[in-house]
Design an enzyme around this catalytic site. Structure first.
Site, PDB file in Angstrom:
ATOM      1  CB  VAL A  58      -1.025   0.310   1.222  1.00 33.98           C
ATOM      2  CG1 VAL A  58      -1.700   1.318   1.123  1.00 33.98           C
ATOM      3  CG2 VAL A  58      -1.839  -0.857   1.374  1.00 33.98           C
ATOM      4  CG  ASP A 103      -9.755 -11.208   4.624  1.00 35.23           C
ATOM      5  OD1 ASP A 103      -9.798 -11.632   5.749  1.00 35.23           O
ATOM      6  OD2 ASP A 103      -9.048 -10.338   4.267  1.00 35.23           O
TER       7      ASP A 103
END
Lengths: 237, 335
Positions: A30, A145
């Protein structure tokens, strides 16, 4: 891209060369960058060298596309999730709105517990989580998730604390109560193992989930079934 | 010095090991091997264990050069596992404890694997991937419990591999998993199989059904070889395991991985896990077949930790249980 057998010279997209790497999650790296004058997050699903390249390319492509699709579907339904600015399918990069000053629900609960706050003080949050998840499941989005790391809280000046869902890489669309039940089961396990002594909190979450969705009874029934299924309870060997 | 003898026989291995303050003095083992195409059943397995357990006990003592009087505590597997083999081994442990006048300690089998792995590798606070014929769990320690972050929602990975081996009649000697591993090295073609990851959980039953149905068709039509199937199955299921381990690490902020359990001695799994760790600057700990596969020393080591904290199992409580979750045990010996 996606070199066959772990060739070390990985092609980093040019726009990420100067970007600031914030963290390496399980799925992706990220970065923080500027995108058309806005501060943005780039989520790069880089090739996983441990996986066979055919499998890796298939999974990466599918998850990049699915993440974007599910975010759009959620946002259309009024469920808070980061805005998707741009998708680069050739490098499996997604450009997302940066949710500034946010913390994960995991951090929030851990901080509350560390500062000695009672579990009851978190009931409000659990109810909010239940409502958001009910709405998501009513849109037939299965997150895939759900953990307290994949939910963000963004404190606002008004005192509001909106809950955003992130990390839709394992998500898919399904109307089956089975899939929704497993989704909640995955959350329940992650929730209770991450936050010891919060059983009542998760009960609150399920109560508000049930109150918020007409389809909830069938899902909760499946959840009860999944809890008992297979060898989860009795491990042999 | 504290010397503990451990009795393990929850599945098709019977092992007795002696541990003295972190040193494994002896660890003999026997395996009940069934013909190709067959799994091991509780009654026959227990019969096998009954036949060899006293020989193994003699070996454990002789190899360690100890007499019963030198032993401080007798540890045995309380569960989880197959009922009949567990009963057999507990009965012998209980008997020798009374004959020798030593205290008993009942040990959780999964905790035995974790503590053995920590002892052998020196891993301090790892995320643990526990993979065997009956278990598939991703575990991390917090607040006096080994907490289960991810696990299989149906069958264990080793069970999936064993049953695949039965379908195409791979030998169970020394173990189906070992033979699949060797055949996989010769596999060339990657066959796409179902890939099922749900957050930190995995599912193997779909893969097994698929491969059970397709294997003979693909083999008889010459579409692929048995080696290709072994290779593809390993690549697929191990990718799933590495993925959920990485997800649990990211979730817990952990930088160490420990692989334990019988499937954990597979070198391809260790290699894949190693690459994942390298990519995130983490450290991998793994052991070989002596300590990965069920053995007596692991029960002795966990028993040693418990005994040192003053835990003993009274004779009246020295029963066994087929169901015993890893997170049911209060871990008194760690901070």
């Amino acid at each position: 891209m996606a070199e066959a057998d772990g060739v070390s010279a990985r092609s980093v997209p040019p726009y990420l060369r100067e970007a600031e790497l914030i963290k390496q999650g399980a799925e992706a790296r990220v970065y923080r960058i500027r995108f058309l004058g806005k501060s943005a997050i780039v989520k790069e699903r880089f090739p996983k060298r441990y996986r066979h390249h055919v499998l890796d390319e298939k999974l990466t492509r599918r998850r990049t596309a699915q993440e974007v699709r599910s975010i759009l579907r959620c946002r259309k339904a009024g469920i808070a999730a980061p805005v998707v600015y741009f998708v680069d399918l050739s490098t499996n990069c997604i450009f997302l709105e940066e949710i500034a000053d946010s913390i994960t629900v995991r951090e929030h609960i851990a901080a509350a517990q560390a500062s000695g706050q009672s579990v009851e003080s978190l009931h409000h949050l659990a109810e909010k989580m239940g409502r958001v998840l009910a709405k998501m499941h009513d849109e037939d989005v299965i997150h895939g998730d759900l953990t307290t790391s994949n939910m963000l809280l963004k404190p606002e000046r008004s005192g509001d604390l909106p809950l955003l869902l992130i990390d839709f890489g394992l998500s898919f669309v399904s109307a089956l109560a089975e899939d929704k039940g497993v989704d909640l089961y995955v959350l329940e396990k992650a929730f209770l193992s991450t936050h010891p002594n919060t059983e009542t909190l998760f009960q609150k979450l399920l109560q508000s989930y049930t109150a918020a969705s007409k389809k909830a009874p069938a899902v909760i029934k499946k959840l009860d079934e999944v809890r008992l299924r297979g060898r989860k309870r009795s491990m042999v060997g | 010095m504290t010397v503990v003898i451990g009795f393990e026989g929850s599945a098709n291995k019977i092992g007795i090991g002696i541990v003295r303050d972190g040193e494994v003095l002896s660890n003999p083992r026997r395996t009940y091997i069934t013909p190709p195409g067959q799994g091991f059943l509780p009654r026959e397995t227990a019969k096998h264990h009954r036949g060899v357990i006293l020989t193994v006990l003699r070996e454990a003592l002789d190899e360690a050069g100890l007499k019963p009087a030198d032993i401080d505590c007798v540890a045995y597997t309380k569960g989880p596992g197959m009922g009949a083999p567990l009963v057999t081994v507990a009965l012998v442990a209980r008997t020798v404890a009374q004959l020798w006048g030593k205290p008993l300690v009942g040990v959780n089998h999964c905790i035995g694997h974790i503590e053995m792995g920590r002892l052998i590798t020196g891993a301090n606070n790892p995320t643990v991937l526990y993979v065997s014929g009956g278990n598939t769990q991703v575990i991390a320690y917090s607040e006096r419990r080994y907490r289960i972050f991810g696990e299989t929602i149906d069958i264990a990975v080793g069970n999936c591999l064993d049953r695949f081996a039965r379908v195409i009649k791979i030998s169970n000697d020394p173990s189906p998993g070992y033979n699949i591993e060797q055949m996989a090295k010769k596999g060339k073609q990657y066959i796409e199989l179902p890939y099922t990851v749900k957050g930190m959980d995995v599912s193997f039953s779909g893969i097994l059904s698929y491969i059970e149905e397709m294997a003979h068709k693909m083999l008889s039509s010459g579409q692929c070889t048995a080696e290709d199937l072994c290779f593809s199955l390993q690549e697929t299921v191990f990718s799933m395991l590495v993925e959920i381990t990485e997800r649990a690490m990211a979730h817990c902020g952990s930088q160490e991985v420990l692989i334990v359990g019988g499937v954990g001695c597979n070198l391809r799994l260790q290699e894949m896990m190693g690459i994942m760790c390298e990519e995130r600057g983490a450290h991998l700990f793994a052991t070989d077949e002596r300590f990965c596969i069920d053995n007596g020393a692991m029960i002795a080591q966990a028993g040693w930790e418990m005994f040192r904290m003053g835990q003993v199992t009274e004779l009246s409580d020295s029963w066994i249980t087929q169901r015993y979750r890893t997170d049911e045990v209060e871990v008194t010996w760690r901070d």
